[in-house]
Design a protein around this motif. Structure first.
Motif, PDB file in Angstrom:
ATOM      1  N   GLY A  57      10.631  32.320  26.483  1.00 38.87           N
ATOM      2  CA  GLY A  57      11.145  33.675  26.365  1.00 38.87           C
ATOM      3  C   GLY A  57      10.820  34.244  24.992  1.00 38.87           C
ATOM      4  O   GLY A  57      10.774  33.507  24.002  1.00 38.87           O
ATOM      5  N   GLU A  88      18.777  36.921  33.532  1.00 35.14           N
ATOM      6  CA  GLU A  88      17.386  36.509  33.694  1.00 35.14           C
ATOM      7  C   GLU A  88      17.158  35.113  33.109  1.00 35.14           C
ATOM      8  O   GLU A  88      16.576  34.238  33.757  1.00 35.14           O
ATOM      9  CB  GLU A  88      16.469  37.522  33.004  1.00 35.14           C
ATOM     10  N   HIS A 134      15.042  36.052  39.353  1.00 33.16           N
ATOM     11  CA  HIS A 134      13.672  36.103  38.829  1.00 33.16           C
ATOM     12  C   HIS A 134      12.820  34.919  39.279  1.00 33.16           C
ATOM     13  O   HIS A 134      11.645  35.081  39.589  1.00 33.16           O
ATOM     14  CB  HIS A 134      13.688  36.228  37.314  1.00 33.16           C
ATOM     15  N   TYR A 172      12.139  39.891  26.917  1.00 38.59           N
ATOM     16  CA  TYR A 172      13.441  40.473  27.229  1.00 38.59           C
ATOM     17  C   TYR A 172      14.007  41.159  25.989  1.00 38.59           C
ATOM     18  O   TYR A 172      13.685  40.784  24.864  1.00 38.59           O
ATOM     19  CB  TYR A 172      14.399  39.397  27.768  1.00 38.59           C
ATOM     20  N   TYR A 218       8.134  35.294  29.360  1.00 45.87           N
ATOM     21  CA  TYR A 218       8.934  36.471  29.686  1.00 45.87           C
ATOM     22  C   TYR A 218       9.461  37.149  28.427  1.00 45.87           C
ATOM     23  O   TYR A 218       9.834  36.506  27.464  1.00 45.87           O
ATOM     24  CB  TYR A 218      10.051  36.130  30.684  1.00 45.87           C
ATOM     25  N   ARG A 252      11.015  45.031  29.601  1.00 45.28           N
ATOM     26  CA  ARG A 252      11.201  43.730  30.249  1.00 45.28           C
ATOM     27  C   ARG A 252       9.996  43.442  31.160  1.00 45.28           C
ATOM     28  O   ARG A 252       9.766  44.152  32.130  1.00 45.28           O
ATOM     29  CB  ARG A 252      12.494  43.736  31.060  1.00 45.28           C
ATOM     30  N   THR A 253       9.249  42.416  30.810  1.00 47.10           N
ATOM     31  CA  THR A 253       8.021  42.072  31.520  1.00 47.10           C
ATOM     32  C   THR A 253       7.861  40.558  31.525  1.00 47.10           C
ATOM     33  O   THR A 253       8.224  39.893  30.553  1.00 47.10           O
ATOM     34  CB  THR A 253       6.787  42.686  30.811  1.00 47.10           C
ATOM     35  N   THR A 254       7.309  40.031  32.610  1.00 50.54           N
ATOM     36  CA  THR A 254       7.001  38.601  32.686  1.00 50.54           C
ATOM     37  C   THR A 254       5.536  38.427  33.040  1.00 50.54           C
ATOM     38  O   THR A 254       5.015  39.128  33.916  1.00 50.54           O
ATOM     39  CB  THR A 254       7.875  37.902  33.750  1.00 50.54           C
ATOM     40  N   VAL A 283      11.385  43.397  36.966  1.00 51.00           N
ATOM     41  CA  VAL A 283      11.986  42.068  37.003  1.00 51.00           C
ATOM     42  C   VAL A 283      13.345  42.113  37.678  1.00 51.00           C
ATOM     43  O   VAL A 283      14.183  42.948  37.351  1.00 51.00           O
ATOM     44  CB  VAL A 283      12.121  41.521  35.560  1.00 51.00           C
TER      45      VAL A 283
END
Length: 155
Positions: free
Chosen positions: A69, A49, A144, A38, A36, A121-123, A139
């Motif tokens: 992360g 998150e 999450h 952030y 993820y 912000r992407t996972t 997200v």
């Protein structure tokens, strides 16, 4: 900006974690990875998150997931963030934004009509074979884990 999609091979990455240990995608071969991206340590959304993933870390690892992360923060910032919130997983300091760019998580953003470059912000959920199984662009920071498990049909 990279336009990755589900089914693509995940870009390889190398970066230093909070202990100044190099981590790469190859370190997670044979494991599922929740990677993820952030914007910033100790900000409300990023804290929500990270803490949500941390609160559910045992459940995620029991399902075979590792969590990592990535943000442009420095190692010292990650160390404080982990200590303050007792995070159980690695955070990579991508100060040069190489991993962010490879995954398309660095780009143009808009806030109050002003455009600027920043973290999107992407996972990514990456399979044991290094293939992107799922991408989350919207997200839910406070929920999450449930978002991931629900979309992956693991609930």
């Amino acid at each position: 900006m990279t336009h990755l999609k589900e089914g693509d091979k995940a870009p390889d990455f190398k970066g230093l974690n909070q202990d100044e240990k190099e981590l790469s995608l190859a370190d997670f071969k044979g494991k599922k990875l929740i990677l993820y991206f952030y914007p910033k340590d100790n900000t409300p959304g990023c804290t929500a998150e990270s803490c949500n993933l941390n609160e559910n870390y045992d459940a995620l690892t029991n399902l075979g997931f590792e969590v990592v992360g990535v943000s442009p923060d420095k190692i010292a910032s990650h160390q404080k963030f982990i200590a303050k919130h007792n995070l159980a997983f690695n955070l990579i300091a991508d100060t040069e934004k190489e991993i962010l760019e490879a995954y398309g998580a660095w780009g143009m953003k808009k806030l109050y009509g002003r455009e600027y470059m920043g973290v999107i912000r992407t996972t990514f959920v990456i399979s044991e074979e290094g293939v992107i199984e799922k991408i989350f662009k919207k997200v839910k920071t406070k929920d999450h884990t449930n978002q991931i498990l629900s979309e992956m049909n693991l609930q």
